[in-house]
Design a protein around this motif. Sequence first.
Motif, PDB file in Angstrom:
ATOM      1  N   ALA A  52       0.805  -1.220   0.000  1.00 22.82           N
ATOM      2  CA  ALA A  52       0.000   0.000   0.000  1.00 22.82           C
ATOM      3  C   ALA A  52       0.840   1.272   0.000  1.00 22.82           C
ATOM      4  O   ALA A  52       1.891   1.342   0.634  1.00 22.82           O
ATOM      5  N   ALA A  53       0.340   2.268  -0.729  1.00 24.04           N
ATOM      6  CA  ALA A  53       0.877   3.632  -0.687  1.00 24.04           C
ATOM      7  C   ALA A  53      -0.299   4.570  -0.433  1.00 24.04           C
ATOM      8  O   ALA A  53      -1.373   4.404  -1.021  1.00 24.04           O
ATOM      9  N   TYR A  54      -0.094   5.557   0.421  1.00 24.53           N
ATOM     10  CA  TYR A  54      -1.172   6.451   0.832  1.00 24.53           C
ATOM     11  C   TYR A  54      -0.870   7.894   0.432  1.00 24.53           C
ATOM     12  O   TYR A  54       0.234   8.396   0.672  1.00 24.53           O
ATOM     13  N   GLY A  55      -1.861   8.552  -0.176  1.00 22.19           N
ATOM     14  CA  GLY A  55      -1.650   9.935  -0.595  1.00 22.19           C
ATOM     15  C   GLY A  55      -2.928  10.608  -1.045  1.00 22.19           C
ATOM     16  O   GLY A  55      -4.037  10.202  -0.669  1.00 22.19           O
ATOM     17  N   PHE A  56      -2.749  11.635  -1.892  1.00 20.24           N
ATOM     18  CA  PHE A  56      -3.874  12.423  -2.404  1.00 20.24           C
ATOM     19  C   PHE A  56      -3.556  12.797  -3.849  1.00 20.24           C
ATOM     20  O   PHE A  56      -2.587  13.520  -4.111  1.00 20.24           O
ATOM     21  N   HIS A  57      -4.355  12.314  -4.778  1.00 20.20           N
ATOM     22  CA  HIS A  57      -4.114  12.568  -6.204  1.00 20.20           C
ATOM     23  C   HIS A  57      -4.341  14.046  -6.516  1.00 20.20           C
ATOM     24  O   HIS A  57      -5.358  14.622  -6.133  1.00 20.20           O
ATOM     25  N   PRO A  58      -3.389  14.674  -7.231  1.00 22.27           N
ATOM     26  CA  PRO A  58      -3.486  16.125  -7.447  1.00 22.27           C
ATOM     27  C   PRO A  58      -4.478  16.571  -8.507  1.00 22.27           C
ATOM     28  O   PRO A  58      -4.807  17.755  -8.569  1.00 22.27           O
ATOM     29  N   GLU A  59      -4.970  15.650  -9.340  1.00 22.58           N
ATOM     30  CA  GLU A  59      -5.884  16.063 -10.413  1.00 22.58           C
ATOM     31  C   GLU A  59      -7.319  16.112  -9.911  1.00 22.58           C
ATOM     32  O   GLU A  59      -8.241  15.561 -10.523  1.00 22.58           O
ATOM     33  N   GLN A  60      -7.520  16.793  -8.783  1.00 26.56           N
ATOM     34  CA  GLN A  60      -8.852  16.978  -8.197  1.00 26.56           C
ATOM     35  C   GLN A  60      -8.809  18.224  -7.326  1.00 26.56           C
ATOM     36  O   GLN A  60      -7.746  18.801  -7.092  1.00 26.56           O
ATOM     37  N   SER A  61      -9.981  18.639  -6.863  1.00 23.41           N
ATOM     38  CA  SER A  61     -10.042  19.809  -5.992  1.00 23.41           C
ATOM     39  C   SER A  61      -9.257  19.551  -4.714  1.00 23.41           C
ATOM     40  O   SER A  61      -9.207  18.421  -4.213  1.00 23.41           O
ATOM     41  N   LEU A  62      -8.651  20.590  -4.193  1.00 19.30           N
ATOM     42  CA  LEU A  62      -7.867  20.463  -2.975  1.00 19.30           C
ATOM     43  C   LEU A  62      -8.752  20.108  -1.781  1.00 19.30           C
ATOM     44  O   LEU A  62      -9.916  20.511  -1.710  1.00 19.30           O
ATOM     45  N   PRO A  63      -8.204  19.355  -0.837  1.00 19.92           N
ATOM     46  CA  PRO A  63      -8.988  19.060   0.371  1.00 19.92           C
ATOM     47  C   PRO A  63      -9.087  20.290   1.259  1.00 19.92           C
ATOM     48  O   PRO A  63      -8.240  21.193   1.203  1.00 19.92           O
ATOM     49  N   SER A  64     -10.104  20.340   2.092  1.00 14.53           N
ATOM     50  CA  SER A  64     -10.194  21.401   3.094  1.00 14.53           C
ATOM     51  C   SER A  64      -9.071  21.204   4.107  1.00 14.53           C
ATOM     52  O   SER A  64      -8.454  20.131   4.182  1.00 14.53           O
ATOM     53  N   ASP A  65      -8.801  22.219   4.898  1.00 15.78           N
ATOM     54  CA  ASP A  65      -7.767  22.093   5.923  1.00 15.78           C
ATOM     55  C   ASP A  65      -8.093  20.948   6.881  1.00 15.78           C
ATOM     56  O   ASP A  65      -7.200  20.194   7.300  1.00 15.78           O
ATOM     57  N   HIS A  66      -9.365  20.819   7.219  1.00 14.41           N
ATOM     58  CA  HIS A  66      -9.798  19.735   8.124  1.00 14.41           C
ATOM     59  C   HIS A  66      -9.529  18.378   7.495  1.00 14.41           C
ATOM     60  O   HIS A  66      -8.988  17.465   8.145  1.00 14.41           O
ATOM     61  N   ASP A  67      -9.929  18.225   6.226  1.00 15.57           N
ATOM     62  CA  ASP A  67      -9.748  16.938   5.549  1.00 15.57           C
ATOM     63  C   ASP A  67      -8.269  16.618   5.340  1.00 15.57           C
ATOM     64  O   ASP A  67      -7.849  15.460   5.438  1.00 15.57           O
ATOM     65  N   LYS A  68      -7.486  17.650   5.048  1.00 13.91           N
ATOM     66  CA  LYS A  68      -6.045  17.429   4.878  1.00 13.91           C
ATOM     67  C   LYS A  68      -5.425  16.951   6.181  1.00 13.91           C
ATOM     68  O   LYS A  68      -4.627  16.010   6.189  1.00 13.91           O
ATOM     69  N   GLN A  69      -5.783  17.593   7.266  1.00 15.81           N
ATOM     70  CA  GLN A  69      -5.224  17.198   8.561  1.00 15.81           C
ATOM     71  C   GLN A  69      -5.652  15.779   8.922  1.00 15.81           C
ATOM     72  O   GLN A  69      -4.846  14.990   9.463  1.00 15.81           O
ATOM     73  N   ALA A  70      -6.912  15.441   8.606  1.00 14.45           N
ATOM     74  CA  ALA A  70      -7.393  14.085   8.882  1.00 14.45           C
ATOM     75  C   ALA A  70      -6.603  13.054   8.073  1.00 14.45           C
ATOM     76  O   ALA A  70      -6.256  11.984   8.588  1.00 14.45           O
ATOM     77  N   LEU A  71      -6.304  13.381   6.820  1.00 18.10           N
ATOM     78  CA  LEU A  71      -5.528  12.478   5.964  1.00 18.10           C
ATOM     79  C   LEU A  71      -4.114  12.302   6.508  1.00 18.10           C
ATOM     80  O   LEU A  71      -3.611  11.175   6.611  1.00 18.10           O
ATOM     81  N   PHE A  72      -3.458  13.406   6.840  1.00 19.62           N
ATOM     82  CA  PHE A  72      -2.084  13.316   7.345  1.00 19.62           C
ATOM     83  C   PHE A  72      -2.031  12.547   8.665  1.00 19.62           C
ATOM     84  O   PHE A  72      -1.120  11.738   8.888  1.00 19.62           O
ATOM     85  N   ASN A  73      -3.012  12.773   9.528  1.00 24.52           N
ATOM     86  CA  ASN A  73      -3.068  12.037  10.797  1.00 24.52           C
ATOM     87  C   ASN A  73      -3.252  10.549  10.545  1.00 24.52           C
ATOM     88  O   ASN A  73      -2.622   9.709  11.200  1.00 24.52           O
ATOM     89  N   TRP A  74      -4.120  10.219   9.596  1.00 25.88           N
ATOM     90  CA  TRP A  74      -4.391   8.815   9.275  1.00 25.88           C
ATOM     91  C   TRP A  74      -3.137   8.148   8.717  1.00 25.88           C
ATOM     92  O   TRP A  74      -2.803   7.012   9.085  1.00 25.88           O
ATOM     93  N   ILE A  75      -2.426   8.842   7.831  1.00 24.11           N
ATOM     94  CA  ILE A  75      -1.204   8.277   7.254  1.00 24.11           C
ATOM     95  C   ILE A  75      -0.161   8.022   8.336  1.00 24.11           C
ATOM     96  O   ILE A  75       0.485   6.965   8.370  1.00 24.11           O
ATOM     97  N   ARG A  76       0.017   8.975   9.236  1.00 23.56           N
ATOM     98  CA  ARG A  76       0.966   8.773  10.330  1.00 23.56           C
ATOM     99  C   ARG A  76       0.570   7.573  11.183  1.00 23.56           C
ATOM    100  O   ARG A  76       1.423   6.778  11.604  1.00 23.56           O
TER     101      ARG A  76
END
Length: 249
Positions: A52-76
Amino acid sequence: MLIDAHIHLDQYKEEDVPKLLEEAQFVIAVSTDLQSCEKTLTLSNLFTKVKAAYGFHPEQSLPSDHDKQALFNWIRLHAEDMVAIGEVGLPYYRKQAQVLDERPYIELLDQFIQLAKELHKPIVLHAVYEDALIACDLLERHAVTKAHFHWFKGSEEAIERMIHNGYFISITPDCVYEAEIQTLIKSYPLELMMVETDGPWPFEGPFENARTSPCMMAKTIDVIASLKGITVQEAGQKVTENTKLFYEI
């Protein structure tokens, strides 16, 4: 049996996954957002061939600050369950279709590169043409050397810089019919090369109307071997060794 160095396994029908995995030694299953990461984690728990590799594909709308933080926390939280950060990068194709402020995308990529460094993981990049040079700038700024540019296309300047830095690329089945990719194969060192499908993305030529699957990489190896002047066995063995070493699998 080859390693598919970049596939969106979570985008296939669940019932198709076991058959797809029969065609590969391993697959590097990349993710596109938090929901995708969660599904990729499930697949990696179900199948030992899925890395598995975890990330966020750039060819879409940017995540909100909340969603970005949730993603980074989940990856960690799940860092031990992944082999890389990815897929991340810059929105080259999105920019072709609309006026777009690229600065927040660059900032997000910068943060993902810092995360890869923090977690001591490779990073899988969607960065083509002029975006590749921006990605190089960021990687160099943070002294991150373990970078994989998937389905790369770009200028001679970018190619020379990437080779100098030891960045890897992966070749897709369109090398069978795309002169641009064939030229890239000729110029890029085999020692820095992998193969991928980017499935379920469809291909043309001999793959027209076929479901994208790891078996297509056999034709990619044929092209690499022919252009590098080596045997198919040598080409297949080398790109497999490269992928295992890069992803530590």
